[in-house]
Write a protein that holds these residues in place. Structure first.
Motif, mmCIF file in Angstrom:
data_model
loop_
_atom_site.group_PDB
_atom_site.id
_atom_site.type_symbol
_atom_site.label_atom_id
_atom_site.label_comp_id
_atom_site.label_asym_id
_atom_site.label_seq_id
_atom_site.Cartn_x
_atom_site.Cartn_y
_atom_site.Cartn_z
ATOM 1 N N MET A 1 16.751 71.168 45.808
ATOM 2 C CA MET A 1 16.885 70.424 44.591
ATOM 3 C C MET A 1 18.137 69.675 44.443
ATOM 4 O O MET A 1 19.330 70.066 45.009
ATOM 5 C CB MET A 1 16.975 71.564 43.470
ATOM 6 C CG MET A 1 16.802 70.723 41.919
ATOM 7 S SD MET A 1 16.747 72.122 40.628
ATOM 8 C CE MET A 1 15.033 72.828 41.088
ATOM 9 N N LYS A 2 18.140 68.408 43.908
ATOM 10 C CA LYS A 2 19.100 67.524 43.734
ATOM 11 C C LYS A 2 19.836 67.570 42.433
ATOM 12 O O LYS A 2 19.243 67.808 41.487
ATOM 13 C CB LYS A 2 18.571 65.915 44.127
ATOM 14 C CG LYS A 2 18.116 65.795 45.593
ATOM 15 C CD LYS A 2 17.754 64.440 45.733
ATOM 16 C CE LYS A 2 17.356 64.066 47.201
ATOM 17 N NZ LYS A 2 16.741 62.796 47.379
ATOM 18 N N ASN A 3 21.135 67.207 42.576
ATOM 19 C CA ASN A 3 21.624 67.033 41.392
ATOM 20 C C ASN A 3 21.877 65.461 40.993
ATOM 21 O O ASN A 3 22.139 64.717 42.087
ATOM 22 C CB ASN A 3 23.136 67.493 41.196
ATOM 23 C CG ASN A 3 22.991 69.089 41.440
ATOM 24 O OD1 ASN A 3 22.236 69.664 40.686
ATOM 25 N ND2 ASN A 3 24.152 69.666 42.152
ATOM 26 N N LYS A 4 21.853 65.225 39.651
ATOM 27 C CA LYS A 4 22.185 63.523 39.407
ATOM 28 C C LYS A 4 23.028 63.274 38.483
ATOM 29 O O LYS A 4 22.779 64.206 37.289
ATOM 30 C CB LYS A 4 20.638 63.062 38.917
ATOM 31 C CG LYS A 4 20.594 61.795 38.707
ATOM 32 C CD LYS A 4 19.114 61.334 38.258
ATOM 33 C CE LYS A 4 19.079 60.073 37.749
ATOM 34 N NZ LYS A 4 17.931 59.437 37.094
ATOM 35 N N ALA A 5 23.758 62.587 38.417
ATOM 36 C CA ALA A 5 24.798 62.153 37.312
ATOM 37 C C ALA A 5 23.782 61.577 36.139
ATOM 38 O O ALA A 5 22.694 61.019 36.335
ATOM 39 C CB ALA A 5 25.642 60.966 37.821
ATOM 40 N N ASP B 1 25.512 56.418 43.428
ATOM 41 C CA ASP B 1 24.947 57.155 44.602
ATOM 42 C C ASP B 1 23.260 57.112 44.882
ATOM 43 O O ASP B 1 22.817 57.971 45.187
ATOM 44 C CB ASP B 1 25.409 58.798 44.391
ATOM 45 C CG ASP B 1 26.758 58.995 44.205
ATOM 46 O OD1 ASP B 1 27.719 58.303 44.977
ATOM 47 O OD2 ASP B 1 27.101 59.750 43.547
ATOM 48 N N GLN C 1 21.246 56.679 42.913
ATOM 49 C CA GLN C 1 20.215 57.016 41.778
ATOM 50 C C GLN C 1 20.611 56.200 40.586
ATOM 51 O O GLN C 1 21.545 55.408 40.336
ATOM 52 C CB GLN C 1 20.665 58.330 41.359
ATOM 53 C CG GLN C 1 20.468 59.103 42.259
ATOM 54 C CD GLN C 1 19.029 59.589 42.718
ATOM 55 O OE1 GLN C 1 18.068 59.497 41.758
ATOM 56 N NE2 GLN C 1 18.561 59.801 43.916
#
Length: 135
Positions: A1-5, A105, A107
């Motif tokens: 799973m990715k983290n996103k700002a 990044d 995103q």
């Protein structure tokens, strides 16, 4: 799973203040819209003297930039180069320069849309706002 700002309200206020400062510095009467990555309106500010229509155009430019993760100028150029069939694309109506995606990044965090002066000046204002948060 990715983290996103994500954009926080403090970021939105900082972007809006810098965009407003750029517009006022140049004496440009514009509307400034900021949306999240889904194109949902987080901020709408119509400066004194801005045309009422600009309050519809600015959010549309921001919406297009956020959903596509590209500046709205991409679509203006596409249509101007003869790809008029793109005008029938669903869910996009701000196909004019002045919507700038907020990228971090790789995103998309959202977008800023500005309307009221020349499209290149609208984009200048949007970029000034985004620069205020270091992006």
């Amino acid at each position: 799973m990715k983290n996103k700002a994500v954009l926080e309200f403090a970021d939105v206020k900082q972007i809006a203040a810098a965009a407003e400062a750029e517009a006022l510095k140049n004496q440009w009467a514009v509307t400034i819209a900021i949306v999240d990555d889904g194109g949902h309106l987080l901020w709408l500010q119509r400066l004194d003297g801005a045309a009422a229509l600009s309050a519809h155009i600015a959010p549309a430019k921001a919406h297009t930039a956020a959903l596509s993760r590209k500046d709205s100028k991409f679509y203006e150029d596409l249509v101007n180069q003869g790809r008029t069939s793109f005008l029938s694309a669903p869910a996009v109506s701000g196909l004019l320069e002045g919507g700038v995606a907020i990228m971090k990044d790789g995103q998309c965090l959202g977008a800023v849309g500005v309307s009221g002066v020349k499209s290149s000046e609208d984009a200048q204002i949007a970029r000034a706002g985004i620069a205020a948060v270091g992006l």
